[in-house]
Design a protein around this motif. Structure first.
Motif, PDB file in Angstrom:
ATOM      1  N   ASP A 189       0.823  -1.342   0.192  1.00 11.20           N
ATOM      2  CA  ASP A 189      -0.130   0.065   0.052  1.00 11.20           C
ATOM      3  C   ASP A 189       0.932   1.294   0.025  1.00 11.20           C
ATOM      4  O   ASP A 189       0.280   2.356   0.175  1.00 11.20           O
ATOM      5  N   HIS A 191       2.229   2.618  -2.616  1.00 13.72           N
ATOM      6  CA  HIS A 191       2.219   3.511  -3.949  1.00 13.72           C
ATOM      7  C   HIS A 191       0.860   3.869  -4.305  1.00 13.72           C
ATOM      8  O   HIS A 191      -0.134   3.434  -3.916  1.00 13.72           O
ATOM      9  N   ARG A 194      -2.203   1.132  -8.246  1.00  7.94           N
ATOM     10  CA  ARG A 194      -2.080  -0.031  -7.923  1.00  7.94           C
ATOM     11  C   ARG A 194      -3.182  -1.067  -8.910  1.00  7.94           C
ATOM     12  O   ARG A 194      -4.242  -0.866  -9.036  1.00  7.94           O
ATOM     13  N   ASN A 220      -6.719   4.094  -4.757  1.00  7.15           N
ATOM     14  CA  ASN A 220      -5.439   4.415  -4.160  1.00  7.15           C
ATOM     15  C   ASN A 220      -5.536   4.722  -2.710  1.00  7.15           C
ATOM     16  O   ASN A 220      -4.511   4.846  -2.014  1.00  7.15           O
ATOM     17  N   LEU A 236       1.446  -7.919 -10.045  1.00 12.97           N
ATOM     18  CA  LEU A 236       1.025  -6.683  -9.287  1.00 12.97           C
ATOM     19  C   LEU A 236       1.998  -5.587  -9.862  1.00 12.97           C
ATOM     20  O   LEU A 236       2.987  -5.588  -9.981  1.00 12.97           O
ATOM     21  N   GLY A 238       2.154  -0.938 -10.652  1.00 13.72           N
ATOM     22  CA  GLY A 238       1.675   0.484 -10.437  1.00 13.72           C
ATOM     23  C   GLY A 238       2.943   1.330  -9.960  1.00 13.72           C
ATOM     24  O   GLY A 238       4.111   1.089 -10.147  1.00 13.72           O
TER      25      GLY A 238
END
Length: 294
Positions: A189, A191, A194, A220, A236, A238
């Motif tokens: 979390d 960033h 995502r 976000n 995953l 981002g």
């Protein structure tokens, strides 16, 4: 928690399927990721393979990551590199580079499988015209992260307290995840933006089920838990959003429309000149090229 769900648009490239996730009209980028393609899985009989002829890029970095098979990269700065499963090929196009992607002679002769992900990462404005470069990292160089029933390899950036050795230009994360049925883990979390892409299997996010070929773009602000319903392979990705707009045409990305037009002109004029004393050149041992599309 969920901003958008994207289903891949499959395109048949002559017996080889590519599923494109971004860009789409409602989501042009996830962090700095501006292009996300799922290649295969495909099986090539002996004598067959991939032949992506030389083509140009500007304003981005390309990232090739394979689950199965191999691919040979050649470019105009003299790199010839075979990429294999778990390795990272990070090519910074910057002001301009030309490369090809082909099945190597040994794999072509024997027949092989190919399965992987190709992404483009848009560069910050101050790095769009950087000198082109290429960096290869083997799977053994990348951080491994384990949770109960979950195994992760950090391809790019920072996540879960680990840092990838790949040189990047803005805050980013990119993870290959294999998770067993019944496992639960929290999505990193730290960033701003995502997304979760389901390569195979099935997962539950925010009470909803998602399967192969779906990308889930997440709010976000949300703290996200991912429950694996069926053994799954996930990507995953981002990072931080890039200031300003990014324009994309063919293989060119830029914050400036006029720079795209210049790149189009440079590729066409280079081809017209036979790539002699021109802006773009061909990789050594290559004589073909992909023409500028209409």
């Amino acid at each position: 928690m969920i901003e958008l769900t994207i289903s891949g648009r499959a395109k048949d490239l002559g017996g080889f399927s590519v599923r494109r996730l971004i860009p789409v009209a409602k989501k042009r980028l996830v962090g700095p990721f501006i292009f996300f393609d799922h290649m295969g899985p495909a099986t090539f009989e002996p004598g067959k393979g991939i032949d992506v002829r030389p083509h140009p890029h500007i304003g981005l970095a390309t990232v090739t990551y394979l689950f199965d098979g191999e691919m040979d990269h050649r470019d105009t700065i003299g790199i010839h590199q075979t990429i294999r499963p778990g390795d990272v090929n990070w090519m910074t196009a910057g002001r301009g580079i030309v490369h090809s992607e082909r099945t190597g002679e040994a794999a072509r002769a024997a027949g092989h499988h190919l399965h992987g992900i190709q992404t483009w990462v848009a560069l910050p404005v101050e790095h769009e015209e950087a000198e082109p470069s290429f960096h290869h990292h083997t799977a053994t160089e990348l951080p491994e992260i384990e949770r109960d029933g979950v195994r992760m390899r950090l391809i790019l950036g920072e996540a879960y307290g680990e840092t990838s050795p790949v040189k990047v230009f803005s805050p980013i994360f990119y993870l290959h995840v294999e998770s067993d049925a019944g496992s639960i883990f929290k999505l990193t979390d730290e960033h701003e933006e995502r997304a979760v892409y389901v390569v195979s299997g099935e997962v539950e996010i925010d009470g909803l089920l998602f399967g192969e070929g779906e990308m889930i773009v997440l709010d976000n602000e949300a703290s996200i838990g991912i429950r694996t319903v069926k053994d799954a392979v996930l990507m995953l990705c981002g990072g931080a959003s890039l200031p300003g707009e990014r324009h994309i045409f063919w293989n060119f990305v830029s914050s400036r429309k006029d720079r795209i037009e210049q790149a189009k002109h440079d590729w066409q004029s280079s081809a017209d000149a036979g790539f002699e004393n021109s802006v773009f050149a061909l990789p050594s041992d290559e004589s073909e090229h992909i023409p500028l599309p209409d």
